[in-house]
Scaffold this motif. Structure first.
Motif, PDB file in Angstrom:
ATOM      1  N   ILE A   1      68.879   9.221  16.527  1.00  0.00           N
ATOM      2  CA  ILE A   1      68.319  10.370  15.799  1.00  0.00           C
ATOM      3  C   ILE A   1      68.735  10.301  14.330  1.00  0.00           C
ATOM      4  N   ALA A   2      69.952   9.871  14.050  1.00  0.00           N
ATOM      5  CA  ALA A   2      70.405   9.729  12.659  1.00  0.00           C
ATOM      6  C   ALA A   2      69.582   8.668  11.928  1.00  0.00           C
ATOM      7  N   VAL A   3      69.279   7.566  12.595  1.00  0.00           N
ATOM      8  CA  VAL A   3      68.441   6.530  11.987  1.00  0.00           C
ATOM      9  C   VAL A   3      67.049   7.082  11.708  1.00  0.00           C
ATOM     10  N   TRP A   4      66.477   7.773  12.679  1.00  0.00           N
ATOM     11  CA  TRP A   4      65.143   8.368  12.524  1.00  0.00           C
ATOM     12  C   TRP A   4      65.130   9.350  11.346  1.00  0.00           C
ATOM     13  N   ASP A   5      66.114  10.205  11.265  1.00  0.00           N
ATOM     14  CA  ASP A   5      66.176  11.198  10.192  1.00  0.00           C
ATOM     15  C   ASP A   5      66.335  10.533   8.826  1.00  0.00           C
ATOM     16  N   THR A   6      67.123   9.475   8.769  1.00  0.00           N
ATOM     17  CA  THR A   6      67.307   8.752   7.518  1.00  0.00           C
ATOM     18  C   THR A   6      65.979   8.197   7.016  1.00  0.00           C
ATOM     19  N   TRP A   7      65.228   7.556   7.906  1.00  0.00           N
ATOM     20  CA  TRP A   7      63.945   6.971   7.490  1.00  0.00           C
ATOM     21  C   TRP A   7      62.914   8.038   7.161  1.00  0.00           C
ATOM     22  N   GLN A   8      62.924   9.155   7.881  1.00  0.00           N
ATOM     23  CA  GLN A   8      61.998  10.245   7.544  1.00  0.00           C
ATOM     24  C   GLN A   8      62.282  10.775   6.144  1.00  0.00           C
ATOM     25  N   SER A   9      63.550  10.937   5.817  1.00  0.00           N
ATOM     26  CA  SER A   9      63.940  11.419   4.499  1.00  0.00           C
ATOM     27  C   SER A   9      63.534  10.434   3.410  1.00  0.00           C
ATOM     28  N   ILE A  10      63.752   9.162   3.645  1.00  0.00           N
ATOM     29  CA  ILE A  10      63.400   8.149   2.657  1.00  0.00           C
ATOM     30  C   ILE A  10      61.895   8.080   2.453  1.00  0.00           C
ATOM     31  N   LEU A  11      61.136   8.131   3.532  1.00  0.00           N
ATOM     32  CA  LEU A  11      59.678   8.080   3.409  1.00  0.00           C
ATOM     33  C   LEU A  11      59.136   9.303   2.685  1.00  0.00           C
ATOM     34  N   ALA A  12      59.669  10.471   2.988  1.00  0.00           N
ATOM     35  CA  ALA A  12      59.211  11.689   2.315  1.00  0.00           C
ATOM     36  C   ALA A  12      59.556  11.647   0.829  1.00  0.00           C
ATOM     37  N   ASN A  13      60.749  11.184   0.502  1.00  0.00           N
ATOM     38  CA  ASN A  13      61.149  11.079  -0.894  1.00  0.00           C
ATOM     39  C   ASN A  13      60.293  10.051  -1.631  1.00  0.00           C
ATOM     40  N   GLY A  14      59.976   8.956  -0.971  1.00  0.00           N
ATOM     41  CA  GLY A  14      59.122   7.937  -1.588  1.00  0.00           C
ATOM     42  C   GLY A  14      57.722   8.454  -1.850  1.00  0.00           C
ATOM     43  N   ARG A  15      57.167   9.201  -0.878  1.00  0.00           N
ATOM     44  CA  ARG A  15      55.839   9.793  -1.079  1.00  0.00           C
ATOM     45  C   ARG A  15      55.847  10.766  -2.246  1.00  0.00           C
ATOM     46  N   ALA A  16      56.888  11.581  -2.323  1.00  0.00           N
ATOM     47  CA  ALA A  16      56.985  12.554  -3.410  1.00  0.00           C
ATOM     48  C   ALA A  16      57.146  11.850  -4.757  1.00  0.00           C
ATOM     49  N   LEU A  17      57.894  10.772  -4.768  1.00  0.00           N
ATOM     50  CA  LEU A  17      58.073  10.020  -6.007  1.00  0.00           C
ATOM     51  C   LEU A  17      56.765   9.384  -6.450  1.00  0.00           C
ATOM     52  N   ARG A  18      56.030   8.800  -5.516  1.00  0.00           N
ATOM     53  CA  ARG A  18      54.745   8.198  -5.869  1.00  0.00           C
ATOM     54  C   ARG A  18      53.741   9.248  -6.294  1.00  0.00           C
ATOM     55  N   GLY A  19      53.810  10.427  -5.699  1.00  0.00           N
ATOM     56  CA  GLY A  19      52.884  11.495  -6.057  1.00  0.00           C
ATOM     57  C   GLY A  19      53.164  12.079  -7.418  1.00  0.00           C
ATOM     58  N   SER A  20      54.398  11.999  -7.881  1.00  0.00           N
ATOM     59  CA  SER A  20      54.747  12.578  -9.180  1.00  0.00           C
ATOM     60  C   SER A  20      54.610  11.579 -10.317  1.00  0.00           C
ATOM     61  N   MET A  21      54.343  10.314  -9.991  1.00  0.00           N
ATOM     62  CA  MET A  21      54.192   9.320 -11.046  1.00  0.00           C
ATOM     63  C   MET A  21      52.850   9.507 -11.749  1.00  0.00           C
ATOM     64  N   PRO A  22      52.841   9.402 -13.070  1.00  0.00           N
ATOM     65  CA  PRO A  22      51.574   9.524 -13.784  1.00  0.00           C
ATOM     66  C   PRO A  22      50.675   8.336 -13.482  1.00  0.00           C
ATOM     67  N   ASP A  23      49.379   8.581 -13.458  1.00  0.00           N
ATOM     68  CA  ASP A  23      48.404   7.541 -13.174  1.00  0.00           C
ATOM     69  C   ASP A  23      48.170   6.730 -14.444  1.00  0.00           C
ATOM     70  N   THR A  24      48.710   5.515 -14.493  1.00  0.00           N
ATOM     71  CA  THR A  24      48.578   4.682 -15.680  1.00  0.00           C
ATOM     72  C   THR A  24      47.710   3.470 -15.434  1.00  0.00           C
ATOM     73  N   GLY A  25      47.114   3.377 -14.270  1.00  0.00           N
ATOM     74  CA  GLY A  25      46.293   2.222 -13.943  1.00  0.00           C
ATOM     75  C   GLY A  25      44.968   2.244 -14.678  1.00  0.00           C
ATOM     76  N   PRO A  26      44.291   1.091 -14.727  1.00  0.00           N
ATOM     77  CA  PRO A  26      42.998   1.031 -15.409  1.00  0.00           C
ATOM     78  C   PRO A  26      41.943   1.813 -14.632  1.00  0.00           C
ATOM     79  N   THR A  27      41.098   2.489 -15.357  1.00  0.00           N
ATOM     80  CA  THR A  27      40.044   3.281 -14.714  1.00  0.00           C
ATOM     81  C   THR A  27      38.661   2.747 -15.031  1.00  0.00           C
ATOM     82  N   GLU A  28      38.583   1.643 -15.772  1.00  0.00           N
ATOM     83  CA  GLU A  28      37.288   1.070 -16.096  1.00  0.00           C
ATOM     84  C   GLU A  28      36.696   0.398 -14.873  1.00  0.00           C
TER      85      GLU A  28
END
Length: 105
Positions: A66-93
């Motif tokens: 359960i500790a392993v599961w909780d650790t990975w859930q926390s990391i995945l949620a934090n990673g999603r939040a980090l990716r969601g807060s990053m500004p979109d700098t990719g090419p749009t052409e």
């Protein structure tokens, strides 16, 4: 559990630090997971007992998983939040906008 706050998206230094900390957490989680899985397999293979000790080992091993599961859930949620807060700098052409939600009049 320690809460990890999101950095300000307009601060490049804070975003770099947050990504570095996230990478460190992923590395630690990989090591932690490997050690926990090794310990679970070793305990299951080497335990030659029954009764109360077997039940206690089962409870401890389930808590470890359960500790392993909780650790990975926390990391995945934090990673999603980090990716969601990053500004979109990719090419749009050359990228067509999604028009599936548009209504023609």
């Amino acid at each position: 559990m320690k809460r990890h706050t999101l950095p300000e998206t307009d601060s490049r230094k804070q975003m770099q630090r947050a990504r570095r900390k996230h990478t460190e957490r992923v590395v630690y989680a990989v090591v932690f997971t490997a050690v926990e899985l090794w310990a679970v397999v070793a305990a299951v293979v080497l335990l030659d007992d029954s009764g109360v000790l077997a039940v206690a080992v089962a409870v401890v091993l389930s808590a470890a998983l359960i500790a392993v599961w909780d650790t990975w859930q926390s990391i995945l949620a934090n990673g999603r939040a980090l990716r969601g807060s990053m500004p979109d700098t990719g090419p749009t052409e050359g990228i067509e906008p999604d028009r599936t939600n548009l209504v023609r009049l």
